[in-house]
Each structure stands twice: as structure tokens, then as C-alpha cells.
Design a protein around this motif. Sequence first.
Motif, short mmCIF file in Angstrom:
data_model
loop_
_atom_site.label_atom_id
_atom_site.label_comp_id
_atom_site.label_asym_id
_atom_site.label_seq_id
_atom_site.Cartn_x
_atom_site.Cartn_y
_atom_site.Cartn_z
N VAL A 66 0.31 -1.21 -0.05
CA VAL A 66 -0.01 0.03 -0.04
C VAL A 66 0.71 1.33 -0.09
CG1 VAL A 66 -1.68 1.36 0.99
CG2 VAL A 66 -2.05 -0.79 1.33
N VAL A 67 2.04 1.37 0.98
CA VAL A 67 3.02 2.07 1.17
C VAL A 67 4.56 2.17 0.32
CG1 VAL A 67 3.93 4.10 2.47
CG2 VAL A 67 1.53 3.01 2.98
N HIS A 68 4.92 2.63 -0.15
CA HIS A 68 6.48 1.78 -0.50
C HIS A 68 7.18 2.98 1.07
CE1 HIS A 68 10.21 2.33 -2.83
NE2 HIS A 68 9.67 2.02 -3.64
N LYS A 69 8.38 1.59 0.43
CA LYS A 69 9.27 1.84 1.22
C LYS A 69 10.07 2.75 2.10
CE LYS A 69 13.30 -1.64 3.14
NZ LYS A 69 14.52 -2.24 2.60
N ASN A 70 10.06 3.03 1.13
CA ASN A 70 10.78 4.38 1.40
C ASN A 70 10.34 5.42 1.78
OD1 ASN A 70 13.21 3.35 0.51
ND2 ASN A 70 13.87 4.92 -1.25
N THR A 71 8.72 5.15 1.54
CA THR A 71 8.20 6.47 2.01
C THR A 71 7.81 6.05 2.97
OG1 THR A 71 7.31 6.71 -0.14
CG2 THR A 71 5.91 7.49 1.41
N ALA A 72 7.40 5.03 3.93
CA ALA A 72 7.33 5.04 5.09
C ALA A 72 8.81 4.51 5.94
CB ALA A 72 6.77 3.50 4.92
N SER A 73 9.83 4.77 5.17
CA SER A 73 10.95 5.14 6.12
C SER A 73 11.46 6.87 6.59
CB SER A 73 11.97 4.57 5.15
OG SER A 73 12.48 3.09 5.24
N ARG A 74 10.67 7.25 5.30
CA ARG A 74 11.00 9.21 5.36
C ARG A 74 10.12 9.55 6.48
NH1 ARG A 74 9.36 10.43 0.21
NH2 ARG A 74 7.73 10.21 0.78
N LYS A 75 8.88 8.76 6.66
CA LYS A 75 7.83 9.65 7.07
C LYS A 75 8.09 8.61 9.08
CE LYS A 75 3.55 8.87 4.83
NZ LYS A 75 3.00 10.71 4.78
N ILE A 76 8.77 7.47 9.49
CA ILE A 76 9.10 7.51 10.68
C ILE A 76 10.27 8.12 10.75
CG2 ILE A 76 9.94 5.17 11.62
CD1 ILE A 76 7.81 3.65 10.26
N SER A 77 11.14 8.31 10.00
CA SER A 77 12.16 9.26 10.54
C SER A 77 12.31 10.72 10.68
CB SER A 77 13.29 8.91 9.71
OG SER A 77 14.63 9.83 9.56
N ARG A 78 10.80 10.92 9.67
CA ARG A 78 10.77 12.43 10.19
C ARG A 78 10.05 12.80 11.10
NH1 ARG A 78 9.41 15.09 4.82
NH2 ARG A 78 11.73 14.28 3.42
N LEU A 79 8.93 12.12 11.63
CA LEU A 79 7.66 11.79 12.51
C LEU A 79 8.81 11.60 13.96
CD1 LEU A 79 4.73 10.77 12.05
CD2 LEU A 79 5.39 12.48 12.38
N ALA A 80 10.07 10.53 13.84
CA ALA A 80 10.55 10.57 14.90
C ALA A 80 11.41 11.09 15.95
CB ALA A 80 11.37 9.03 14.51
N ALA A 81 11.97 12.13 14.35
CA ALA A 81 12.94 13.18 14.99
C ALA A 81 12.25 14.30 15.85
CB ALA A 81 13.64 13.93 13.62
N ARG A 82 11.05 14.60 15.10
CA ARG A 82 10.41 15.41 15.98
C ARG A 82 9.59 15.24 17.28
NH1 ARG A 82 5.08 16.20 12.21
NH2 ARG A 82 4.46 17.92 13.64
N VAL A 83 9.87 13.73 17.95
CA VAL A 83 9.21 13.16 19.08
C VAL A 83 10.74 13.19 20.35
CG1 VAL A 83 8.74 11.09 20.22
CG2 VAL A 83 7.55 11.95 18.04
N LYS A 84 11.62 13.23 19.32
CA LYS A 84 12.65 13.72 20.13
C LYS A 84 12.84 14.77 20.37
CE LYS A 84 17.59 12.36 19.51
NZ LYS A 84 18.68 11.79 18.99
N ALA A 85 12.45 15.51 19.82
CA ALA A 85 12.76 17.53 19.58
C ALA A 85 12.24 17.70 20.61
CB ALA A 85 12.59 17.97 17.94
#
Length: 91
Positions: A66-85
Motif C-alpha cells: 500500500v505504501v512504498h518502503k522509502n516513503t514509510a521510512s521517511r515518514k517514520i524518520s521525520r516523526l521520530a526526529a520531531r518526537v525526539k526534539a
Amino acid sequence: MANTPQSKKRARQTERRTAINKARRSRIRTFLKKVEVALAGGDADVAKTALQAAQPELMRGVTKGVVHKNTASRKISRLAARVKALSTKAA
């Protein structure tokens, strides 16, 4: 319009798959929205747990196509960075 029996069957299958994929995409968006709401609210703990719940759901979308692997990884990475911040700012 489908004429042969095989093309009619493919049309039925496509209809079913479309409905399933739409439900999966909607479910993924719901999980991502929960993270976004927690981030907007400024609650680091809630955001972290929401992200942990969203990650497997997003990757499940990848395995189901349903979702491309890189798209999912990018979304997770960006959200994780925001949560960490957010958690560093709160601490």
C-alpha cells in the motif's frame, strides 16, 4: 467494460483489493494523525507511544504494497526526529 469471464473476474478482484487497500491506507493515516496530534499538543510521552504504535502499522502497509518502503521510512524518520526534539525540549 469487461467482456470475457477472466476480465470480469479481474474487475471483481480489483474492486475487492481497492476496498481493502483503502481501509489499510485510512488506518495508517489514523495512526499518523494520532502522532501529529500528540506532537501539536506538546505531550512527549503520548507522542512517543503513538509513534511506537504507528511504526509497525506503517511497515505493515509496506509489506502489503500500500505504501512504498522509502516513503514509510521517511515518514517514520521525520516523526521520530520531531518526537525526539519534543522530548529533549520538555526535559
